[in-house]
Scaffold this active site. Sequence first.
Site, PDB file in Angstrom:
ATOM      1  CE  LYS A  33      -0.454   0.027   4.994  1.00 53.88           C
ATOM      2  NZ  LYS A  33      -1.272   0.537   6.052  1.00 53.88           N
ATOM      3  NE  ARG A 131      -6.682   1.020  11.814  1.00 51.12           N
ATOM      4  CZ  ARG A 131      -5.458   0.833  11.307  1.00 51.12           C
ATOM      5  NH1 ARG A 131      -4.517   1.755  11.468  1.00 51.12           N
ATOM      6  NH2 ARG A 131      -5.163  -0.264  10.649  1.00 51.12           N
ATOM      7  CE1 TYR A 258      11.588  32.067   2.169  1.00 52.71           C
ATOM      8  CE2 TYR A 258      10.897  29.782   2.353  1.00 52.71           C
ATOM      9  CZ  TYR A 258      11.007  30.949   1.615  1.00 52.71           C
ATOM     10  OH  TYR A 258      10.538  30.984   0.329  1.00 52.71           O
ATOM     11  CG  MET A 306       6.768  24.214  -1.447  1.00 55.77           C
ATOM     12  SD  MET A 306       5.590  25.177  -2.390  1.00 55.77           S
ATOM     13  CE  MET A 306       4.695  26.023  -1.131  1.00 55.77           C
TER      14      MET A 306
HETATM   15  C1  LIG Z   1      -3.985  -4.707   7.609  1.00 52.60           C
HETATM   16  C2  LIG Z   1      -2.502  -4.538   7.558  1.00 52.60           C
HETATM   17  N1  LIG Z   1      -1.720  -5.617   7.504  1.00 52.60           N
HETATM   18  C3  LIG Z   1      -0.372  -5.529   7.455  1.00 52.60           C
HETATM   19  C4  LIG Z   1       0.251  -4.290   7.463  1.00 52.60           C
HETATM   20  C5  LIG Z   1       1.765  -4.228   7.417  1.00 52.60           C
HETATM   21  O1  LIG Z   1       2.266  -3.687   8.591  1.00 52.60           O
HETATM   22  P1  LIG Z   1       3.843  -3.498   8.831  1.00 52.60           P
HETATM   23  O2  LIG Z   1       4.280  -2.439   7.879  1.00 52.60           O
HETATM   24  O3  LIG Z   1       3.930  -3.048  10.247  1.00 52.60           O
HETATM   25  O4  LIG Z   1       4.484  -4.788   8.571  1.00 52.60           O
HETATM   26  C6  LIG Z   1      -0.537  -3.135   7.540  1.00 52.60           C
HETATM   27  C7  LIG Z   1       0.109  -1.830   7.619  1.00 52.60           C
HETATM   28  O5  LIG Z   1      -0.303  -0.919   8.283  1.00 52.60           O
HETATM   29  C8  LIG Z   1      -1.943  -3.256   7.584  1.00 52.60           C
HETATM   30  O6  LIG Z   1      -2.736  -2.174   7.627  1.00 52.60           O
END
Ligand SMILES: Cc1ncc(COP(=O)(O)O)c(C=O)c1O
Length: 366
Positions: A33, A131, A258, A306
Amino acid sequence: MDRWIEVDLAAIAHNVKIIKAQAPKSQLMAVVKADAYGHGLIEVSKAARQAGAEWLGTALFEEALTLRESGDSKKILTWLGDQAADFAEAIEKDIDLGISTFSHLEKAAVAATKLNKKANLHLKIDTGLNRNGVSLADLPKLLEAISQTTSVNLAGIMSHFAFPDDPSSEVNHQQIIKFTEIIKSFDQPIFSHMANSMATLDLPQSHFDLVRPGISVYGLHPSGNLEKAKALTLKPALSLKAKIVNLKAVAAEQGVSYNHTYRTKEQTNLAVIPLGYSDGIDRRAANAAAVAIGGKIYKISGRICMEQFVVDVGADFQDQAATVTLFGDSSTGVPSVEDWAQAVGTINYEIISRLATRIKRVYLNQ
Ligand SMILES: Cc1ncc(COP(=O)(O)O)c(C=O)c1O
């Protein structure tokens, strides 16, 4: 090109193999991700697949779709979608969906029915993070609803740790106990997963059928512990680099950048580095974080702007064409991602995942 990110794909492959060896009985999902934690979704995913990742995991549905468009045809799970249209597209492309609510189930069911397909769902269960995930109170009803819905298939159950960097956390241990009880309550074996990097590396009792490491795939330790990362031979894959774009002599007692939060002590040279907060460089790095130039370490001098910041490189410095490394693999003598995280008061995850996509990624060992 005067600023770029180098990503060593051999390091990604190496890390995946090291992590796999820690959980030999489980499948491995490389969590890619956030543009593979800033490293580049497609290239990292290919390297992870080649190294044996059976699964790829994304938060956003569009990331999973991008993977499919890139030609990836193996198992992908995505878990943070909420739009009906996204559910339809993901199901059409055979992407497994992490769901947490009755509304998600309905969207998946409607889309799957229209497509005349079965949606593969992984039910996310909240075992203590509070969460996302279905609460334990609602779990039986949601499981019942899933079993009554012919257009969906419960492909797995999943959970996520509340203390993602701390293997000694009692909360995590309670989560494993709860998750194990839930697994046992199924009549049939159910594909189960909860381990992030921390748990993959340190809590074997949480490995179940699949582990989901993210940060460790990129060669960093979930707690930012460089020694532990080194002991495991994890290899940081990302280096942030730039060329000096302006080197000029200034007198003593001059305010720099700055608001003049840095002042030269003596006659010196100032190097301008073309990276700033719009590139993901934290403003708190001002007068705190350091960079490596030609084997030497220099602190940032004054405010981060920036698109640029300044380094006082001393009166003797002459190398106008020098390459500057902000952070990378510290075994090569440059600051680590963790050094930067410490300097700006955050975690290694944030340092890498905030790097702007407009910084060109250069892939090594492709
Ligand atoms: C559902 C889920 N699984 C696995 C991971 C991987 O976590 P990590 O980067 O701590 O290994 C994440 C990351 O936030 C996650 O949201």
